[in-house]
Design a protein around this motif. Structure first.
Motif, mmCIF file in Angstrom:
data_model
loop_
_atom_site.group_PDB
_atom_site.id
_atom_site.type_symbol
_atom_site.label_atom_id
_atom_site.label_comp_id
_atom_site.label_asym_id
_atom_site.label_seq_id
_atom_site.Cartn_x
_atom_site.Cartn_y
_atom_site.Cartn_z
ATOM 1 N N ASP A 81 -14.926 1.992 9.762
ATOM 2 C CA ASP A 81 -15.425 0.616 9.846
ATOM 3 C C ASP A 81 -15.988 0.208 8.492
ATOM 4 O OD1 ASP A 81 -17.912 1.749 9.607
ATOM 5 O OD2 ASP A 81 -18.339 1.654 11.774
ATOM 6 N N LEU A 82 -16.549 -1.017 8.471
ATOM 7 C CA LEU A 82 -16.967 -1.529 7.166
ATOM 8 C C LEU A 82 -18.212 -0.834 6.618
ATOM 9 C CD1 LEU A 82 -16.138 -5.314 7.382
ATOM 10 C CD2 LEU A 82 -14.962 -3.517 6.131
ATOM 11 N N ASP A 83 -18.840 0.002 7.465
ATOM 12 C CA ASP A 83 -19.972 0.781 6.951
ATOM 13 C C ASP A 83 -19.497 2.140 6.446
ATOM 14 O OD1 ASP A 83 -21.678 -1.266 7.715
ATOM 15 O OD2 ASP A 83 -21.732 -0.500 9.791
ATOM 16 N N GLY A 84 -18.203 2.340 6.497
ATOM 17 C CA GLY A 84 -17.684 3.612 5.987
ATOM 18 C C GLY A 84 -17.809 4.726 7.007
ATOM 19 N N VAL A 85 -17.880 4.366 8.316
ATOM 20 C CA VAL A 85 -17.957 5.403 9.349
ATOM 21 C C VAL A 85 -16.539 5.637 9.902
ATOM 22 C CG1 VAL A 85 -18.867 6.008 11.622
ATOM 23 C CG2 VAL A 85 -20.330 4.855 9.928
ATOM 24 N N VAL A 86 -16.172 6.912 10.004
ATOM 25 C CA VAL A 86 -14.822 7.258 10.426
ATOM 26 C C VAL A 86 -14.616 6.920 11.895
ATOM 27 C CG1 VAL A 86 -13.212 9.184 10.758
ATOM 28 C CG2 VAL A 86 -14.650 9.079 8.703
ATOM 29 N N ARG A 87 -13.480 6.238 12.199
ATOM 30 C CA ARG A 87 -13.165 5.853 13.577
ATOM 31 C C ARG A 87 -11.975 6.634 14.116
ATOM 32 N NH1 ARG A 87 -17.451 4.520 15.611
ATOM 33 N NH2 ARG A 87 -18.608 2.980 14.417
ATOM 34 N N SER A 88 -11.071 7.023 13.259
ATOM 35 C CA SER A 88 -9.954 7.860 13.725
ATOM 36 C C SER A 88 -9.551 8.828 12.619
ATOM 37 C CB SER A 88 -8.770 6.990 14.145
ATOM 38 O OG SER A 88 -8.161 6.431 13.000
ATOM 39 N N TRP A 89 -8.894 9.905 13.017
ATOM 40 C CA TRP A 89 -8.642 11.033 12.104
ATOM 41 C C TRP A 89 -7.431 11.798 12.627
ATOM 42 C CZ3 TRP A 89 -11.297 12.008 7.690
ATOM 43 C CH2 TRP A 89 -11.258 13.285 7.133
ATOM 44 N N ASN A 90 -6.292 11.673 12.012
ATOM 45 C CA ASN A 90 -5.069 12.267 12.603
ATOM 46 C C ASN A 90 -4.921 13.755 12.226
ATOM 47 O OD1 ASN A 90 -4.163 12.129 9.984
ATOM 48 N ND2 ASN A 90 -2.141 11.332 10.510
ATOM 49 N N PRO A 91 -3.965 14.448 12.870
ATOM 50 C CA PRO A 91 -3.806 15.896 12.598
ATOM 51 C C PRO A 91 -3.534 16.203 11.125
ATOM 52 C CG PRO A 91 -2.587 15.291 14.558
ATOM 53 C CD PRO A 91 -3.062 14.016 13.966
ATOM 54 N N ALA A 92 -2.809 15.302 10.430
ATOM 55 C CA ALA A 92 -2.558 15.580 9.011
ATOM 56 C C ALA A 92 -3.862 15.531 8.224
ATOM 57 C CB ALA A 92 -1.564 14.579 8.442
ATOM 58 N N ALA A 93 -4.797 14.644 8.624
ATOM 59 C CA ALA A 93 -6.103 14.579 7.966
ATOM 60 C C ALA A 93 -6.853 15.891 8.210
ATOM 61 C CB ALA A 93 -6.909 13.396 8.487
ATOM 62 N N GLU A 94 -6.692 16.427 9.419
ATOM 63 C CA GLU A 94 -7.333 17.721 9.731
ATOM 64 C C GLU A 94 -6.806 18.797 8.794
ATOM 65 O OE1 GLU A 94 -6.599 18.384 13.948
ATOM 66 O OE2 GLU A 94 -8.497 17.369 14.441
ATOM 67 N N ARG A 95 -5.481 18.820 8.636
ATOM 68 C CA ARG A 95 -4.877 19.851 7.787
ATOM 69 C C ARG A 95 -5.282 19.674 6.328
ATOM 70 N NH1 ARG A 95 -0.261 18.640 10.878
ATOM 71 N NH2 ARG A 95 0.598 17.324 9.215
ATOM 72 N N ASP B 289 -17.092 2.452 -3.154
ATOM 73 C CA ASP B 289 -17.774 1.158 -2.975
ATOM 74 C C ASP B 289 -16.842 0.032 -3.392
ATOM 75 O OD1 ASP B 289 -19.949 2.486 -2.102
ATOM 76 O OD2 ASP B 289 -21.029 2.430 -4.036
ATOM 77 N N ASP B 290 -16.175 0.265 -4.502
ATOM 78 C CA ASP B 290 -15.267 -0.738 -5.039
ATOM 79 C C ASP B 290 -14.115 -1.010 -4.079
ATOM 80 O OD1 ASP B 290 -14.582 -2.398 -7.229
ATOM 81 O OD2 ASP B 290 -12.906 -1.007 -7.644
ATOM 82 N N VAL B 291 -13.548 0.098 -3.529
ATOM 83 C CA VAL B 291 -12.443 -0.036 -2.582
ATOM 84 C C VAL B 291 -12.907 -0.834 -1.366
ATOM 85 C CG1 VAL B 291 -10.989 1.249 -0.958
ATOM 86 C CG2 VAL B 291 -11.184 2.009 -3.333
ATOM 87 N N LEU B 292 -14.105 -0.499 -0.845
ATOM 88 C CA LEU B 292 -14.616 -1.191 0.347
ATOM 89 C C LEU B 292 -14.821 -2.686 0.084
ATOM 90 C CD1 LEU B 292 -17.118 1.229 2.111
ATOM 91 C CD2 LEU B 292 -14.970 0.291 2.985
ATOM 92 N N ARG B 293 -15.298 -2.991 -1.123
ATOM 93 C CA ARG B 293 -15.490 -4.407 -1.491
ATOM 94 C C ARG B 293 -14.162 -5.161 -1.412
ATOM 95 N NH1 ARG B 293 -19.521 -3.191 -4.885
ATOM 96 N NH2 ARG B 293 -18.137 -2.440 -6.517
ATOM 97 N N ARG B 294 -13.132 -4.564 -1.928
ATOM 98 C CA ARG B 294 -11.826 -5.235 -1.938
ATOM 99 C C ARG B 294 -11.269 -5.383 -0.531
ATOM 100 N NH1 ARG B 294 -8.701 -2.218 -6.714
ATOM 101 N NH2 ARG B 294 -6.973 -3.489 -5.975
ATOM 102 N N VAL B 295 -11.459 -4.318 0.304
ATOM 103 C CA VAL B 295 -10.960 -4.377 1.673
ATOM 104 C C VAL B 295 -11.681 -5.468 2.465
ATOM 105 C CG1 VAL B 295 -10.931 -3.106 3.843
ATOM 106 C CG2 VAL B 295 -10.125 -2.018 1.743
ATOM 107 N N ARG B 296 -13.000 -5.621 2.230
ATOM 108 C CA ARG B 296 -13.784 -6.642 2.951
ATOM 109 C C ARG B 296 -13.212 -8.037 2.755
ATOM 110 N NH1 ARG B 296 -18.645 -4.075 1.457
ATOM 111 N NH2 ARG B 296 -19.338 -2.879 3.255
ATOM 112 N N VAL B 297 -12.684 -8.311 1.563
ATOM 113 C CA VAL B 297 -12.129 -9.649 1.344
ATOM 114 C C VAL B 297 -10.635 -9.670 1.673
ATOM 115 C CG1 VAL B 297 -13.862 -10.343 -0.346
ATOM 116 C CG2 VAL B 297 -11.756 -9.213 -1.119
ATOM 117 N N GLY B 298 -10.187 -8.641 2.419
ATOM 118 C CA GLY B 298 -8.818 -8.669 2.949
ATOM 119 C C GLY B 298 -7.770 -8.128 2.000
ATOM 120 N N GLN B 299 -8.194 -7.511 0.880
ATOM 121 C CA GLN B 299 -7.188 -6.977 -0.057
ATOM 122 C C GLN B 299 -6.746 -5.569 0.332
ATOM 123 O OE1 GLN B 299 -8.687 -7.062 -4.013
ATOM 124 N NE2 GLN B 299 -8.672 -9.301 -4.118
#
Ligand code: ADP
Length: 611
Positions: free
Chosen positions: A146-160, A187-197
C-alpha cells in the motif's frame, strides 16, 4: 394519479434489476416481471401459465425440485448459485433466492424465485483466479504494497528470491528487503507511484533474509481502486545476477577483442558484418560504424569472392578454416596479405548462426621474410666467392709447392744412389729421412689437390659400372696389396650406378686403402653391393681395428685422425675426399663399426636404371 397499494407493489417488482418469478404450487408461472423478460428474452403473456421448470437445464431439475420443496415447507433459500437457460439456449449463471408465497390465511399458494444474473461476476472471478495463477507461477517476484509501504501480497518467486515467506512479509514494511542506503530511492519511487506514474526496469539492489545483496531490475506500477484513486503499488522484481555477470563477461571479452592486434570480425551466414574491432579498423581502414551492417565482400577482392563462398559453405557445415593465406582490400583500395582463421558461431541450440574471423596482417612478416631472404642470398654469394678464392689459392699453392719438392726428392735420391757408399751412417740416415719426409709432403699435396679439385670441378653424371671402377682402384693399390699381403674379395654382381667414374674410383681407392691399412695382419677386404629402392649401397668391409662410435662422425672431416701417424701413415684427408666426392654425386656415406671388430664403410648412390 393515486396508486392502489397492490399496484404500487407491482411497480416495485417491475422496477427490480433481478428477475422476479412467481410459481404456483404446481410449478406454473404466475408472475413474470420486466427484468425476467429482459433476462430470458420472453414476454410475460408467453410465459404466464407455463411450467417454470422449462427455464432449468434438465440435469439440474431434480435438485431444483428438492429446493422448491424446502421453500414450500417455509424455508428461505438464499443466493443459491445455479444455471438457467436463456431463449437462445445459452446457459446463464444466476444466483437464486427462493421464498414461500402464502395467502391471507397463511396457506401456501406458491414459491417466488428471485433470479440475479451473475455472468459478469463469474467472469471477473475467473479472471481474478487466472491472474492469481499467473502471479503464483511467475518466475519474477511479484509483490504489492500500500501507499505506506506495507506489503499486501508476496508470490512464491518473491519467497525464493528474497528468502522470506509470504507469511513473514504480508503486513510488514517493504523496507525489510531494501538496504538502508537505498531507502531514499524507495521514497522517490513511492512519490512517483502516488501521482500515478510507472517506474520501469529500474536497476537496483535488494537485501535477502540472509543479509546477502541481490541485484534486481524493478518495474513498479500504481494500483488504482474502482474510482481510479491510487491505493498502492505492484512491484515486479527480476534477479539480474546472471545478466550482470554476463554483462561483465561480455565487457571483459570486448576489452580483449579490442586490444587484440589481429582483426576480429563476426558476420552472419549471409556475410553481413556484425562486429568489427579496433584492429580491423586499423587493418582495413573502415571504422566499425562504416563496416557493421555491410557485406564482408567490401574487403574481398573480386577475384577472391569464390573463396568467401567456400569458407561460408564450410562454416554452414559446422567446420572451421585455419590459417589460410589470402589477400584483402583496404578502404583505400590497396591490397594486404593476411592469414585468416574462421570459426562458426553457434547459438544455444547448437545451430550455426554466423562466423567469426581472425585476420592477421602478413605485410610486415612478408617484408621481413623478403629482407631475410635477400640477406641470406647476399651472404651465401659472398661466402661462395670467398671459398672459391681460397680454394684456387690453395690449389695454386699446392701446385707451386710441387715443383721445388720434386727438386728436393730428385736430389735426395741422387745423393743416396750416387754417393750412398761414400757417406757415413749418419749422413745416409739423414738422406733417407729427407726422402721419406719429402714423399709424405708429396702425398699431402696430392690429397689436398684432389680434395680441392673435387670442390672446384663440375662433376658430370654418367652410368658407371661399379665393377670396373673397383678394378681401376685395385690397380692403383697394387703395391699396397702386395706389401701387406691383403686379400680383396669383390662380389661379382654389381649394379650400374649413376655417378662419375673418376670420382667413384677415387672414393673406392681411399676406402679400400684404409681397409688394408687398418685391417690388421694380412687383411681381408670385402667389397659388396646392396640394391635398395632406386639406389644401391656399396660396402667396403674389413676385420681390423675398428672405430669407436663416438668418433665415427668426425673422421669424415679433413685432418681428423684417430691412430698414430708412426704406425699408420696417412694425411687425414682420405675420408674427407670420400665424403666430398659422394656429396658431389648426390649420395650419402656412413660407417658401421666397433673398436676391435672391423669397420664397414658404405656409400649410397642412385642406380643407373632408376635414375
Ligand atoms: P688417413 O690418411 O689417416 O687414413 P682418412 O681420412 O682416410 O685419413 O681416415 C681418417 C682416420 O679414420 C684414420 O686416421 C683412422 O684413424 C680412421 N679410419 C679410417 N678408415 C678406417 C678403417 N677402415 N678402420 C679403422 N679406422 C679407420
Amino acid at each position: 394519479m393515486v396508486l392502489k397499494p397492490e399496484d404500487y407493489l407491482y411497480r416495485i417488482v417491475d422496477s427490480s434489476e433481478d428477475a422476479i418469478i412467481g410459481e404456483d404450487i404446481d410449478g406454473n408461472i404466475t408472475l413474470w416481471n420486466d427484468a425476467a423478460e429482459r433476462m430470458f428474452g420472453r414476454a410475460r403473456r408467453e410465459m404466464l401459465g407455463q411450467p417454470g421448470e422449462t427455464l432449468v437445464p434438465p440435469a439440474l431439475r431434480a435438485r431444483e425440485r428438492q429446493l422448491i420443496a424446502r421453500a414450500a415447507r417455509g424455508e428461505r433459500i438464499e443466493h443459491y448459485e445455479t444455471t438457467r437457460i436463456a431463449t437462445d439456449g445459452r446457459p446463464l449463471d444466476v444466483s437464486l433466492t427462493l421464498s414461500p408465497i402464502r395467502d391471507r390465511d397463511g396457506t401456501l399458494v406458491g414459491v417466488s424465485h428471485i433470479v440475479r444474473d451473475i455472468t459478469e461476476r463469474k467472469r471477473i472471478e475467473a479472471q481474478a483466479l487466472h491472474l492469481a495463477a499467473v502471479v503464483q507461477s511467475s518466475d519474477d517476484a511479484i509483490v504489492s504494497k500500500d501507499l505506506d509501504g506495507v506489503v499486501r501480497s508476496w508470490n512464491p518467486a518473491a519467497e525464493r528470491l528474497f528468502g522470506y515467506t509470504a507469511g513473514e512479509m504480508i503486513g510488514q514494511p517493504i523496507r525489510r528487503i531494501i538496504p538502508v542506503d537505498r531507502w531514499d530511492e524507495e521514497d522517490d519511487v513511492l512519490r512517483r507511484v502516488r501521482v500515478g506514474q510507472r517506474v520501469q526496469h529500474f536497476e537496483t539492489v535488494r537485501q535477502r533474509k540472509d543479509g546477502s545483496r541481490l541485484p534486481v531490475a524493478l518495474t513498479v506500477s500504481p494500483i488504482h481502486d474502482a474510482r481510479g484513486t491510487v491505493i498502492g503499488a505492484s512491484k515486479v522484481a527480476r534477479d539480474i545476477t546472471r545478466q550482470r555477470s554476463l554483462e561483465r563477461e561480455s565487457r571483459r571479452l570486448g576489452a580483449i577483442v579490442d586490444s587484440s592486434d589481429d582483426a576480429i570480425i563476426s558476420k552472419d551466414l549471409n556475410g553481413v558484418v556484425q562486429s568489427w574491432n579496433r584492429a580491423a579498423e586499423r587493418m582495413f581502414g573502415f571504422t566499425a560504424e562504416e563496416a557493421v551492417g555491410r557485406s564482408i565482400t567490401m574487403i574481398i577482392p573480386e577475384e577472391r569472392l569464390g573463396e568467401e563462398d567456400e569458407v561460408l559453405g564450410e562454416i554452414r557445415r559446422g567446420g572451421r578454416v585455419d590459417h589460410i593465406e589470402t589477400v584483402r582490400r583496404r578502404k583505400d583500395g590497396t591490397l594486404i596479405p593476411i592469414s585468416l582463421s574462421v570459426s562458426p558461431i553457434v547459438d544455444r541450440s547448437g545451430q550455426v548462426v554466423g562466423a567469426s574471423k581472425i585476420a592477421r596482417d602478413l605485410s610486415a612478416l612478408r617484408a621481413y621474410a623478403t629482407t631475410l631472404e635477400q640477406t641470406v642470398r647476399e651472404r651465401t654469394a659472398e661466402l661462395e666467392r670467398a671459398n672459391t678464392q681460397l680454394e684456387s689459392f690453395a690449389y695454386s699453392v699446392s701446385h707451386d709447392l710441387r715443383a721445388p719438392l720434386r727438386g728436393m726428392q730428385g736430389l735426395a735420391h741422387a745423393l743416396l744412389e750416387d754417393y750412398g757408399p761414400t757417406l757415413d751412417a749418419t749422413a745416409r740416415d739423414y738422406a733417407t729421412r729427407i726422402v721419406a719426409e719429402a714423399s709424405q709432403l708429396d702425398r699431402l699435396i696430392r690429397d689436398l689437390l684432389a680434395y680441392s679439385r673435387l670442390t672446384r670441378i663440375d662433376v658430370a653424371l654418367e652410368r658407371v659400372d661399379v665393377g670396373e671402377a673397383i678394378y681401376d682402384a685395385l690397380h692403383q693399390l697394387d703395391d699396397d696389396i702386395r706389401t701387406s699381403g691383403a686379400t680383396v674379395e669383390v662380389e661379382p654382381e654389381m649394379p650400374p650406378l649413376r655417378a662419375n667414374r673418376a670420382v667413384l674410383v677415387q672414393v673406392l681407392t681411399n676406402l679400400i686403402s684404409n681397409a688394408i691399412k687398418f685391417g690388421g695382419e694380412r687383411p681381408t677386404v670385402r667389397v659388396r653391393a646392396e640394391v635398395l629402392n632406386g639406389t644401391a649401397r656399396v660396402w667396403v668391409e674389413d676385420q681390423g681395428i675398428g672405430i669407436a662410435p663416438k668418433h665415427q662422425e668426425r673422421i669424415f672431416r679433413a685432418f681428423e685422425r684417430l691412430h698414430g701417424a708412426d704406425r699408420y701413415p696417412g694425411t687425414g684427408i682420405g675420408l674427407a675426399i670420400v665424403h666430398k666426392g659422394i656429396e658431389r654425386l648426390g649420395g650419402r656415406v656412413g660407417v658401421e663399426s666397433q673398436e676391435g671388430k672391423g669397420s664397414r664403410f658404405w656409400f649410397e648412390l642412385p642406380r643407373a636404371e632408376a635414375a
